[in-house]
Write an enzyme that holds these catalytic residues in place. Structure first.
Site, PDB file in Angstrom:
ATOM      1  N   CYS A 110       4.983  64.332 -90.162  1.00 21.93           N
ATOM      2  CA  CYS A 110       5.395  65.719 -89.945  1.00 21.93           C
ATOM      3  C   CYS A 110       5.819  66.370 -91.259  1.00 21.93           C
ATOM      4  CB  CYS A 110       6.547  65.783 -88.946  1.00 21.93           C
ATOM      5  SG  CYS A 110       7.075  67.481 -88.605  1.00 21.93           S
TER       6      CYS A 110
ATOM      7  N   ASN B  51      -7.607  61.320 -89.015  1.00 21.59           N
ATOM      8  CA  ASN B  51      -7.088  62.587 -88.493  1.00 21.59           C
ATOM      9  C   ASN B  51      -7.353  63.682 -89.522  1.00 21.59           C
ATOM     10  OD1 ASN B  51      -3.755  63.898 -87.809  1.00 21.59           O
ATOM     11  ND2 ASN B  51      -5.714  64.564 -87.019  1.00 21.59           N
ATOM     12  N   GLY B  52      -8.028  64.749 -89.078  1.00 14.57           N
ATOM     13  CA  GLY B  52      -8.292  65.882 -89.970  1.00 14.57           C
ATOM     14  C   GLY B  52      -9.749  66.290 -89.965  1.00 14.57           C
TER      15      GLY B  52
END
Length: 557
Positions: free
Chosen positions: A216, A327-328
């Site tokens: 995060c 991820n992405g």
């Protein structure tokens, strides 16, 4: 003193006068302490709460038993201090309520664990719903699973609150027979607390894995010292301790996962993945953008495309020793296949792409604009049906946000975006979507209203201005804390806690407006009182926090 010693001291007080005093039980996380000498220049007692406890490096068991640990103390009034207690006079003013002991799984819960093996689901090319605060609740996860998602993460849950608040656990860890495999996703910086949270989640029988957030990038993560702000080298021993505690706290059939970002260079990223693996992580999901720092310049938390080649290098380096998830750069089904081919990862994870199209993994997008608008409106309506069945713990701010992201194009085309944001509940949102669907099908003719469109444009501009003002405020508070030698998040955290429903009920019951304002400012001064208790006349131009959800409210790493 044992029961025998107590009895002996009553019968023979002189002979027992030299017995050593019973050692004082050491503080636990959540205890309130009265500590003398904590503030320099003052010998008086200071009240504080134990926020975290870490073992001092290179200290023996005997010293640790006497309290030679690092205690993070949240002083009443907002300051935070880290200190040992060996050299201070202290007493426990109030013990924290003991954490509940996880109940032993019932036979039904044990049967529920016969869900598809999580690691195998990933190795078969998992299509995964990423963890999102306000975004990956049960209703949205089930919608994505209907359209090709094979695994999902819960929203990010703060470990301390999860351990201490049974109502919070029940509200945010929603489980369902059709929602498997499921990963319980936590943030935190205390090994004991995170481990306890994982044990409680595993005991429900409704999860297949537990996960630590190291991705995060938001300012709230900086303030709480979690997420990507734990990826610093100086926090590495702490992170390894957290992962090890997670592994010890859950049964072997529950996988341990960590979600990270890229470090500043490849060797540092590979070292982090290897450290996590060696500490007990079986799955590492890598967001292909750099870890966040508060003052990062240039490419950072959300800038530019994800670096899939760096993820591919990690996959080649670690082989089968740990499952890597990419991820992405996932905006459509083609990106899913291309990402798996590029990285060689076991699975692929999406957040932003699924928010725009929950059927992304199924490759359901249509080339005809009118047909695509109707598809998106139907997806949003299906989501509302799931909300009716399962609720949404974040309330309408999250419900409206999902509908806006999924059906943004038709909502904007028919000037209905503000109507959706103002609808207030799922029934009101459904009426707005139904009206847009009638226009899209041609059942009704849409007549554009220039004044309405201009008002919508003005409101959008005000929302951007307010967001910028909020960012400037936080930057000023950080500079002020830095000048005064305080922790950078000292002022950012003050008054940032959102009011609960119980808080709002209590404020409404207060007849004295001055007393109500004073009580509000003591806990929630960054939030808008008039918004929460009625309707703020400043609307979108208000610089205080309103609880309408926008893109920056959905936190994911």
């Amino acid at each position: 003193m044992s029961a025998f010693d107590k009895a002996a001291s009553r019968l023979h007080p002189d002979a027992c006068s030299t017995l050593p005093p019973a050692p004082q039980e050491l503080p636990r996380v959540g205890d309130r302490l009265a500590v003398a000498g904590l503030v320099k220049g003052s010998s008086g007692e200071v009240l504080c709460r134990v926020a975290a406890i870490r073992r001092a490096k290179d200290k023996g068991e005997a010293k640790a038993a006497r309290g030679d640990k690092i205690y993070e103390l949240a002083v009443d009034g907002g300051d935070t201090r880290k200190t040992r207690l060996l050299h201070l006079a202290w007493r426990v003013a109030e013990r924290a309520a003991p954490s509940p002991t996880p109940a032993k799984p019932t036979k039904a819960k044990k049967r529920a664990r016969a869900a598809p093996d999580f690691l195998e689901a990933l190795r078969r090319g998992g299509r995964i719903v990423a963890p999102m605060v306000g975004g990956s609740e049960l209703a949205f996860r089930l919608l994505c699973r209907r359209h090709g998602a094979t695994a999902a993460y819960t929203p990010m849950m703060e470990a301390t609150r999860f351990v201490e608040d049974a109502a919070f656990r029940a509200q945010y860890l929603q489980t369902h027979a059709e929602d498997r495999p499921l990963v319980a996703h936590f943030c935190g910086n205390d090994p004991g607390v995170v481990g306890r949270a994982c044990a409680l989640a595993a005991a429900t029988g409704g999860v297949d894995a537990v996960d630590l957030n190291l991705g995060c990038p938001q300012r709230v993560a900086f303030a709480g010292h979690y997420g990507s702000y734990l990826m610093r080298e100086e926090d590495r021993d702490l992170v390894k301790s957290i992962v090890a505690a997670m592994r010890r706290s859950v049964p072997r059939e529950i996988a341990v996962c960590v979600k990270i970002r890229l470090m500043d260079d490849f060797p540092a990223t590979l070292k982090l993945v290897e450290d996590l693996r060696d500490a007990g992580a079986q799955v590492v999901a890598i967001h292909g953008r750099k870890r966040a720092t508060w003052h990062r310049k240039g490419p950072g938390a959300r800038d530019g495309p994800a670096d899939l080649e760096s993820i591919a290098r990690v996959v080649r380096a670690v082989g089968d020793s740990v499952v890597v998830v990419s991820n992405g750069n996932v905006r459509d089904r083609g990106d899913v296949d291309a990402g798996l081919a590029t990285t060689g990862a076991a699975g692929v994870m999406s957040a932003e792409g699924l928010l725009d199209d929950p059927a992304l993994f199924a490759g359901a997008a249509l080339s005809d604009d009118a047909a695509e608008d109707l598809r998106k409106l139907k997806l949003a309506a299906d989501y509302l049906d799931l909300v009716d069945a399962h609720g949404n713990p974040a309330g309408y701010r999250s419900v409206g946000f999902h509908c806006r992201r999924v059906a943004k194009r038709p909502l904007e085309a028919y000037d209905a975006l503000d109507d959706l944001l103002d609808a207030g509940d799922a029934a009101g949102a459904r009426r707005v979507l139904d009206r847009c669907a009638r226009f899209a099908r041609g059942d009704e003719a849409y007549v554009a209203d220039p004044a309405r469109r201009a008002n919508a444009k003005s409101r959008a501009a005000k929302r951007l201005e307010t967001r910028a003002a909020r960012k400037r405020f936080e930057e000023r508070m950080i500079r002020k804390a830095k000048r005064e030698g305080k922790a950078l998040d000292f002022y950012v955290k003050q008054g940032a806690d959102a009011p609960t429903k119980a808080d709002l009920d209590a404020y409404r019951a207060m007849a004295d407006e001055a007393a109500r304002l004073a009580a509000w400012n003591a806990k929630h001064k960054q939030h808008c009182l008039t918004f929460h208790l009625g309707k703020c006349p400043r609307g979108d131009a208000c610089a205080f926090i309103h609880d309408k959800m926008d893109d920056d409210d959905v936190l994911h790493g």
